[in-house]
Design a protein around this motif. Structure first.
Motif, PDB file in Angstrom:
ATOM      1  N   LEU A  11       0.820  -1.010  -0.103  1.00 49.35           N
ATOM      2  CA  LEU A  11       0.037  -0.189  -0.034  1.00 49.35           C
ATOM      3  C   LEU A  11       0.738   1.309  -0.069  1.00 49.35           C
ATOM      4  CD1 LEU A  11      -2.719   1.340   0.276  1.00 49.35           C
ATOM      5  CD2 LEU A  11      -2.446   1.091   2.898  1.00 49.35           C
ATOM      6  N   GLN A  13       0.792   5.733  -0.741  1.00 47.93           N
ATOM      7  CA  GLN A  13      -0.149   6.751  -1.166  1.00 47.93           C
ATOM      8  C   GLN A  13       0.209   7.360  -2.729  1.00 47.93           C
ATOM      9  OE1 GLN A  13       0.745   9.775   1.777  1.00 47.93           O
ATOM     10  NE2 GLN A  13      -1.098   9.178   2.963  1.00 47.93           N
ATOM     11  N   ALA A  14      -0.585   8.006  -3.107  1.00 43.54           N
ATOM     12  CA  ALA A  14      -0.656   8.461  -4.679  1.00 43.54           C
ATOM     13  C   ALA A  14       0.822   9.623  -4.679  1.00 43.54           C
ATOM     14  CB  ALA A  14      -1.748   9.336  -5.050  1.00 43.54           C
ATOM     15  N   LYS A  86      -0.239   6.163  -9.197  1.00 45.60           N
ATOM     16  CA  LYS A  86      -1.488   7.040  -9.254  1.00 45.60           C
ATOM     17  C   LYS A  86      -2.644   5.621  -8.722  1.00 45.60           C
ATOM     18  CE  LYS A  86      -0.426   9.529 -13.413  1.00 45.60           C
ATOM     19  NZ  LYS A  86      -0.665   9.705 -14.834  1.00 45.60           N
ATOM     20  N   PRO A  87      -3.902   6.530  -8.149  1.00 42.65           N
ATOM     21  CA  PRO A  87      -4.675   5.350  -7.845  1.00 42.65           C
ATOM     22  C   PRO A  87      -5.122   4.392  -8.895  1.00 42.65           C
ATOM     23  CG  PRO A  87      -5.241   7.491  -7.012  1.00 42.65           C
ATOM     24  CD  PRO A  87      -4.183   7.849  -7.702  1.00 42.65           C
ATOM     25  N   THR A  90      -3.556   1.020  -9.315  1.00 43.08           N
ATOM     26  CA  THR A  90      -3.907  -0.207  -8.150  1.00 43.08           C
ATOM     27  C   THR A  90      -4.296  -1.484  -8.935  1.00 43.08           C
ATOM     28  OG1 THR A  90      -4.579   1.226  -6.499  1.00 43.08           O
ATOM     29  CG2 THR A  90      -5.554  -1.068  -6.437  1.00 43.08           C
ATOM     30  N   THR A 113      -1.672  -1.367  -4.214  1.00 40.32           N
ATOM     31  CA  THR A 113      -2.856  -0.442  -3.958  1.00 40.32           C
ATOM     32  C   THR A 113      -2.099   0.751  -3.640  1.00 40.32           C
ATOM     33  OG1 THR A 113      -4.017  -2.050  -2.747  1.00 40.32           O
ATOM     34  CG2 THR A 113      -4.616  -0.296  -2.569  1.00 40.32           C
ATOM     35  N   VAL A 114      -2.970   1.770  -4.536  1.00 41.00           N
ATOM     36  CA  VAL A 114      -2.277   3.215  -4.277  1.00 41.00           C
ATOM     37  C   VAL A 114      -3.566   4.086  -3.956  1.00 41.00           C
ATOM     38  CG1 VAL A 114      -1.562   5.143  -5.677  1.00 41.00           C
ATOM     39  CG2 VAL A 114      -1.004   2.715  -6.187  1.00 41.00           C
ATOM     40  N   SER A 115      -3.373   4.560  -2.866  1.00 37.66           N
ATOM     41  CA  SER A 115      -4.336   5.558  -2.133  1.00 37.66           C
ATOM     42  C   SER A 115      -4.520   6.830  -2.465  1.00 37.66           C
ATOM     43  CB  SER A 115      -4.496   5.044  -0.573  1.00 37.66           C
ATOM     44  OG  SER A 115      -3.009   5.805   0.028  1.00 37.66           O
ATOM     45  N   SER A 116      -5.509   7.347  -2.679  1.00 37.36           N
ATOM     46  CA  SER A 116      -5.491   9.029  -3.155  1.00 37.36           C
ATOM     47  C   SER A 116      -5.572   9.897  -1.925  1.00 37.36           C
ATOM     48  CB  SER A 116      -6.850   9.175  -3.663  1.00 37.36           C
ATOM     49  OG  SER A 116      -7.936   8.897  -3.163  1.00 37.36           O
TER      50      SER A 116
END
Length: 116
Positions: A11, A13-14, A86-87, A90, A113-116
């Motif tokens: 995981l 972050q963007a 980028k999200p 994912t 997994t890329v979170s926004s």
């Protein structure tokens, strides 16, 4: 028995970065093509990047300039450096290798997994 062992997903972050690794375990004669593919939930598996034994690389338009594929032929390993994530990146990322005889082996996949 030949296996592809992937690692490095997780995981993030963007805007962040991850590096995926894939190592071939077992004996496979003369690997030519190694690459990364991904499959988002509900979508078909798509090409991300490939690398030939001769050094040629190919990237999906969506990752050009952000992802870099590299390989260590001596170790039968391939890597994917992913920057500016980028999200929409994912997905489950799969490693694949193909030898000169056309034999293809897939890895088990690693989730990014890329979170926004």
């Amino acid at each position: 028995q030949v296996q592809l062992v992937e690692s490095g997903g997780g995981l993030v972050q963007a805007g962040g970065s991850l590096r995926l690794s894939c190592v071939v375990s077992g004996s496979i004669f003369s690997i030519n093509l190694m690459g990364w593919y991904r499959q988002a939930s509900g979508d078909q598996r798509e090409l991300v990047a490939t690398s030939t034994s001769g050094g040629s690389t190919n990237y999906a338009d969506s990752v050009k300039g952000r992802f870099t594929i590299s390989r260590d032929n001596a170790k039968n390993a391939v890597y994917l450096q992913m920057n500016s994530l980028k999200p929409e990146d994912t997905a489950v990322y799969y490693c694949k290798c193909t030898n000169v005889k056309g034999t293809t082996v897939w890895g088990q996949g690693t989730l990014v997994t890329v979170s926004s």
